[in-house]
Design a protein around this motif. Structure first.
Motif, PDB file in Angstrom:
ATOM      1  N   THR A 540       1.772  13.762   7.909  1.00  0.00           N
ATOM      2  CA  THR A 540       1.665  14.632   6.746  1.00  0.00           C
ATOM      3  C   THR A 540       0.624  15.729   6.942  1.00  0.00           C
ATOM      4  O   THR A 540       0.010  15.857   7.997  1.00  0.00           O
ATOM      5  CB  THR A 540       1.282  13.804   5.508  1.00  0.00           C
ATOM      6  N   PHE A 541       0.411  16.497   5.889  1.00  0.00           N
ATOM      7  CA  PHE A 541      -0.570  17.581   5.877  1.00  0.00           C
ATOM      8  C   PHE A 541      -1.894  17.049   5.354  1.00  0.00           C
ATOM      9  O   PHE A 541      -1.943  16.426   4.290  1.00  0.00           O
ATOM     10  CB  PHE A 541      -0.068  18.712   4.985  1.00  0.00           C
ATOM     11  N   GLU A 542      -2.989  17.281   6.116  1.00  0.00           N
ATOM     12  CA  GLU A 542      -4.315  16.824   5.700  1.00  0.00           C
ATOM     13  C   GLU A 542      -4.987  17.973   4.935  1.00  0.00           C
ATOM     14  O   GLU A 542      -5.333  19.001   5.502  1.00  0.00           O
ATOM     15  CB  GLU A 542      -5.146  16.426   6.915  1.00  0.00           C
ATOM     16  N   LEU A 543      -5.122  17.767   3.614  1.00  0.00           N
ATOM     17  CA  LEU A 543      -5.554  18.865   2.758  1.00  0.00           C
ATOM     18  C   LEU A 543      -6.969  19.337   3.062  1.00  0.00           C
ATOM     19  O   LEU A 543      -7.286  20.515   2.908  1.00  0.00           O
ATOM     20  CB  LEU A 543      -5.463  18.422   1.294  1.00  0.00           C
ATOM     21  N   ASN A 544      -7.846  18.414   3.444  1.00  0.00           N
ATOM     22  CA  ASN A 544      -9.229  18.793   3.676  1.00  0.00           C
ATOM     23  C   ASN A 544      -9.396  19.546   4.997  1.00  0.00           C
ATOM     24  O   ASN A 544     -10.236  20.450   5.098  1.00  0.00           O
ATOM     25  CB  ASN A 544     -10.114  17.544   3.667  1.00  0.00           C
ATOM     26  N   TRP A 545      -8.619  19.163   6.001  1.00  0.00           N
ATOM     27  CA  TRP A 545      -8.701  19.827   7.298  1.00  0.00           C
ATOM     28  C   TRP A 545      -7.719  20.981   7.424  1.00  0.00           C
ATOM     29  O   TRP A 545      -7.801  21.768   8.364  1.00  0.00           O
ATOM     30  CB  TRP A 545      -8.430  18.822   8.414  1.00  0.00           C
ATOM     31  N   THR A 546      -6.744  21.036   6.532  1.00  0.00           N
ATOM     32  CA  THR A 546      -5.661  22.027   6.558  1.00  0.00           C
ATOM     33  C   THR A 546      -4.932  22.044   7.898  1.00  0.00           C
ATOM     34  O   THR A 546      -4.642  23.091   8.455  1.00  0.00           O
ATOM     35  CB  THR A 546      -6.158  23.439   6.192  1.00  0.00           C
ATOM     36  N   ILE A 547      -4.657  20.856   8.403  1.00  0.00           N
ATOM     37  CA  ILE A 547      -3.822  20.717   9.597  1.00  0.00           C
ATOM     38  C   ILE A 547      -2.846  19.567   9.368  1.00  0.00           C
ATOM     39  O   ILE A 547      -3.018  18.749   8.462  1.00  0.00           O
ATOM     40  CB  ILE A 547      -4.657  20.422  10.866  1.00  0.00           C
ATOM     41  N   GLY A 548      -1.828  19.495  10.220  1.00  0.00           N
ATOM     42  CA  GLY A 548      -0.881  18.401  10.156  1.00  0.00           C
ATOM     43  C   GLY A 548      -1.375  17.200  10.945  1.00  0.00           C
ATOM     44  O   GLY A 548      -2.009  17.328  11.994  1.00  0.00           O
ATOM     45  N   LEU A 549      -1.097  16.015  10.436  1.00  0.00           N
ATOM     46  CA  LEU A 549      -1.470  14.772  11.095  1.00  0.00           C
ATOM     47  C   LEU A 549      -0.320  14.263  11.954  1.00  0.00           C
ATOM     48  O   LEU A 549       0.690  14.943  12.137  1.00  0.00           O
ATOM     49  CB  LEU A 549      -1.863  13.725  10.045  1.00  0.00           C
ATOM     50  N   GLY A 550      -0.485  13.060  12.487  1.00  0.00           N
ATOM     51  CA  GLY A 550       0.550  12.432  13.284  1.00  0.00           C
ATOM     52  C   GLY A 550       1.183  11.266  12.564  1.00  0.00           C
ATOM     53  O   GLY A 550       0.597  10.691  11.640  1.00  0.00           O
ATOM     54  N   ALA A 551       2.378  10.888  12.990  1.00  0.00           N
ATOM     55  CA  ALA A 551       3.007   9.687  12.433  1.00  0.00           C
ATOM     56  C   ALA A 551       2.152   8.462  12.738  1.00  0.00           C
ATOM     57  O   ALA A 551       2.058   7.536  11.929  1.00  0.00           O
ATOM     58  CB  ALA A 551       4.409   9.513  12.992  1.00  0.00           C
ATOM     59  N   ILE A 552       1.519   8.441  13.911  1.00  0.00           N
ATOM     60  CA  ILE A 552       0.475   7.464  14.209  1.00  0.00           C
ATOM     61  C   ILE A 552      -0.803   8.251  14.454  1.00  0.00           C
ATOM     62  O   ILE A 552      -0.803   9.271  15.135  1.00  0.00           O
ATOM     63  CB  ILE A 552       0.845   6.554  15.395  1.00  0.00           C
ATOM     64  N   TRP A 553      -1.906   7.762  13.872  1.00  0.00           N
ATOM     65  CA  TRP A 553      -3.153   8.526  13.825  1.00  0.00           C
ATOM     66  C   TRP A 553      -4.304   7.599  14.183  1.00  0.00           C
ATOM     67  O   TRP A 553      -4.547   6.612  13.490  1.00  0.00           O
ATOM     68  CB  TRP A 553      -3.304   9.095  12.414  1.00  0.00           C
ATOM     69  N   LEU A 554      -4.995   7.898  15.284  1.00  0.00           N
ATOM     70  CA  LEU A 554      -6.216   7.193  15.659  1.00  0.00           C
ATOM     71  C   LEU A 554      -7.393   8.077  15.299  1.00  0.00           C
ATOM     72  O   LEU A 554      -7.443   9.247  15.707  1.00  0.00           O
ATOM     73  CB  LEU A 554      -6.226   6.858  17.147  1.00  0.00           C
TER      74      LEU A 554
END
Length: 695
Positions: A540-554
């Motif tokens: 999804t979209f990370e509102l605080n960083w204004t970038i897209g995340l991953g389906a899996i996120w470390l």
């Protein structure tokens, strides 16, 4: 991820990470323009993966809005058939697909639904015999909050009509964490940085004010209905908004239909009715259930709750006892949220219905077995100190099976240390916070074959705060539409497994699966096995960083992540942004790293941007990772943002068999290895086609 006190999965006051930097000339990558500052993830609004309406009007049965064949063997085995409204016959309007946060389509299963107004209908053809349905829906909030009610007529083949009374009293939250029920409230935390103005509101001159309602979310609810008789495959269930409905619109997301078995009867148990329990729900039955429990313990019997609705407005404390109902459609334990005159020692300011083991500090409970009933709560706001969960406390050597938990804060929240708990075959829906959370020292326990939909925070979580969770397994569960945070999250721990799960449609500020060193968690040690899971429409979209995340996120925020992380046999489908993301927050970029991560036999079908996004020091290996329909360069490698002549501080090791890619060529190009800087966090988003069978 909160059941008692603690932090939230939202990221207040986050320091914005750097924007994309210019690529070194040696990288020789195609130019990529940054997305517009507003609606950076709206480019995927045209992508939908739900099944289309067949010309014949035949039923379209899906799992997480996908063809069942695409997720075979993964997720929970459930007794109902899921049908998306957008694939049914309707006189209404299909809304979506859209993945923009704070919109009705984004929170719908498959990111699309059907909007009805007065007199309009949506009609589903039953795929198999059924005597019960569950309708997932949304109706408007009241102008000042608090919700409204509105009717929905249900007919089968034009026969006798039943009327459901829909409500929005348990939906519609607003604002920043921990959210508000007031649609007209100004920004709750004027000292937090927010994306709407790219500022700290109180630091602006004049002070920045938000447009209200500010960040509306948590739009949907669901309701179950017994139809009174069994209908055949091919019969048509029509949902109609009657004339004069007080709701300006009614959105129908989906219909689940099932053939519910007759109620279970146990003649050789302590029947709660004999101890004064009231199955009409008019009188409080908590004391009567306590009496039945005490008798059952003395006589070594089970407690049986016959069909009926039992009013319970506090915790039922359970230890060394078996409580079974007639089935979750028939036995309903329902309570009101009660204000406490003074806060409890744990900080609660409310209590409500829940089945709780003894506190771990008092030794916890053992040999508890709960099955075959529903828990209907009355939680309408998020107060993290409140213990108003469906099941809670500490329970070792225990089982929980076949419950339906609705409208509590967290479906099940366990504060260990505790061990050997088995949670199987439950449905948890419409929670203000998590679905299930193993908090602090839960060991040797299994969560399997559970279905979780519309949690307000992590669907499933292991949170190793103070004491590590160890040797636990989340297996064959389905998590759909968590409104905030992740489908499945591990926060530290040792030798834990996430396997054969299906995670769909996380909405914002989270991923399908996250491994995070955060929230004061103990370190990851030993192994973490992430095997044979499927995510869809995640990243999804990370509102605080204004970038897209991953389906899996470390995410290495508070410690290194250096345990042996094995990601094997997973499928990441229709990823909104990246499939895989490894990141450390900018303020700690020189303190923590991510190493010893291994991706093997993974399939990536569709990314809005990259296959891998690395924003940390460290390394990972890749073997037999096949990708197709990749929207941008396969690897976004920013490292820790020093951009030295030696390359990125994050290295990718190619162990062979990494095939496929997109318009820019192979996703793992030889020139990218081991640590070429390819840093562009905001490339144009390319909506991937719907997932399909892998040949």
């Amino acid at each position: 991820m909160i059941g008692g006190a603690g932090p939230a999965d939202a990221l207040p006051a986050a320091v914005a990470l750097p924007a994309a930097v210019a690529l070194p000339a040696a990288a020789a990558l195609p130019a990529a323009a940054a997305l517009p500052a507003s609606g950076a993830h709206a480019a995927l609004s045209a992508s939908g993966t739900h099944a289309p309406l067949p010309a014949s009007g035949a039923p379209v049965v899906t799992r997480a809005a996908l063809a069942p064949s695409l997720v075979a063997g993964r997720g929970a085995s459930v007794g109902f058939a899921e049908q998306e409204a957008e694939s049914a016959t309707t006189s209404g309007t299909v809304i979506g697909p859209d993945r923009s946060a704070y919109t009705l389509p984004a929170e719908a299963s498959g990111r699309s639904a059907v909007r009805l107004t007065s007199g309009q209908y949506v009609e589903f053809t039953l795929p198999s015999a059924a005597n019960a349905v569950t309708v997932r829906y949304s109706i408007p909030d009241a102008p000042t909050g608090g919700g409204i009610t509105a009717p929905l007529n249900v007919t089968v083949d034009g026969g006798s009509r039943k009327t459901m009374t829909l409500t929005s009293q348990y939906a519609w939250l607003y604002n920043l964490y921990p959210f508000s029920n007031d649609p007209n409230a100004g920004v709750l935390h004027p000292d937090w940085w927010i994306t709407e103005c790219s500022c700290v509101p109180e630091a602006t001159t004049p002070p920045y004010t938000v447009t209200t309602p500010f960040r509306p979310n948590h739009f949907y609810d669901e309701q179950r209905l017994l139809l009174g008789r069994t209908y055949r495959a091919g019969d048509k269930v029509r949902l109609t908004v009657p004339a004069g409905s007080p709701a300006a619109w009614t959105v129908i997301d989906l219909l689940d239909s099932e053939l519910v078995a007759p109620p279970k009867v146990d003649l050789f148990a302590a029947n709660a009715l004999l101890f004064g329990a009231d199955p009409t729900g008019r009188r409080d039955s908590a004391d009567a259930i306590d009496r039945a429990i005490a008798f059952a313990k003395r006589t070594h019997l089970k407690v049986y709750l016959p069909p009926g609705t039992y009013q319970v407005n506090r915790h039922i404390i359970v230890d060394d006892v078996t409580i079974e109902g007639a089935g979750s459609w028939y036995t309903i334990v329902k309570g009101h949220q009660v204000d406490l005159a003074t806060p409890a020692p744990d900080g609660s300011v409310h209590t409500g219905v829940g089945f709780y083991g003894k506190d771990a500090s008092a030794g916890g409970s053992t040999n508890v077995h709960l099955s075959g009933f529903a828990i209907e709560g009355d939680v309408r706001e998020r107060i993290d100190t409140d213990q108003v969960n469906g099941v809670g406390g500490a329970m070792s050597d225990s089982t929980i099976d076949g419950l339906y938990i609705h409208h509590t804060k967290v479906g099940m929240w366990f504060d260990g240390p505790m061990h050997d708990l088995r949670i199987t075959g439950n449905i948890i829906a419409d929670q203000i916070a998590d679905g299930i959370n193993f908090h602090t020292g839960v060991t040797d326990s299994v969560v399997s074959n559970n279905f979780i939909r519309n949690s307000g925070d992590d669907g499933l979580a292991m949170w190793s705060e103070k004491v590590e969770d160890a040797r636990d397994t989340f297996d064959h569960n389905t998590v759909q539409t968590p409104v905030l945070a992740n489908g499945i999250a591990l926060y530290g721990g040792t030798d834990n497994t996430v396997s054969n799960n299906l995670v769909a449609d996380p909405i914002r500020e989270g991923s399908g699966i996250q491994l995070g060193s955060r929230f004061g968690a103990e370190a990851f040690t030993g192994h973490a096995w992430i095997t044979s899971n499927t995510t869809v429409r995640a990243g999804t979209f990370e509102l605080n960083w204004t970038i897209g995340l991953g389906a899996i996120w470390l995410y290495a925020l508070e410690r290194n992540i250096d345990a042996d992380i094995e990601v094997v046999g997973d499928n990441f489908l229709d990823n909104t942004y990246n499939a895989i993301m490894l990141v450390s927050d900018f303020p700690v970029k020189d303190l923590y790293s991510i190493t010893n991560v291994h991706f093997r036999d993974v399939r990536v079908d569709g990314t809005g941007t990259s296959v891998v996004s690395a924003r940390s020091a460290g390394s990972a290996s890749f073997q037999n990772v096949d990708a197709r329909n990749v929207g941008a360069v396969g690897v976004n490698n920013c490292g820790s943002f020093h951009f030295t002549s030696a390359g990125s501080e994050f290295s990718l090791t190619d162990l062979g068999g990494n095939d496929g890619g997109g318009t820019t060529g192979p996703w793992l190009a030889p020139w990218e290895l081991p640590n070429t800087i390819t840093c562009d966090d905001r490339p144009p988003v390319v909506a991937p086609p719907a997932p399909s069978a892998w040949s």
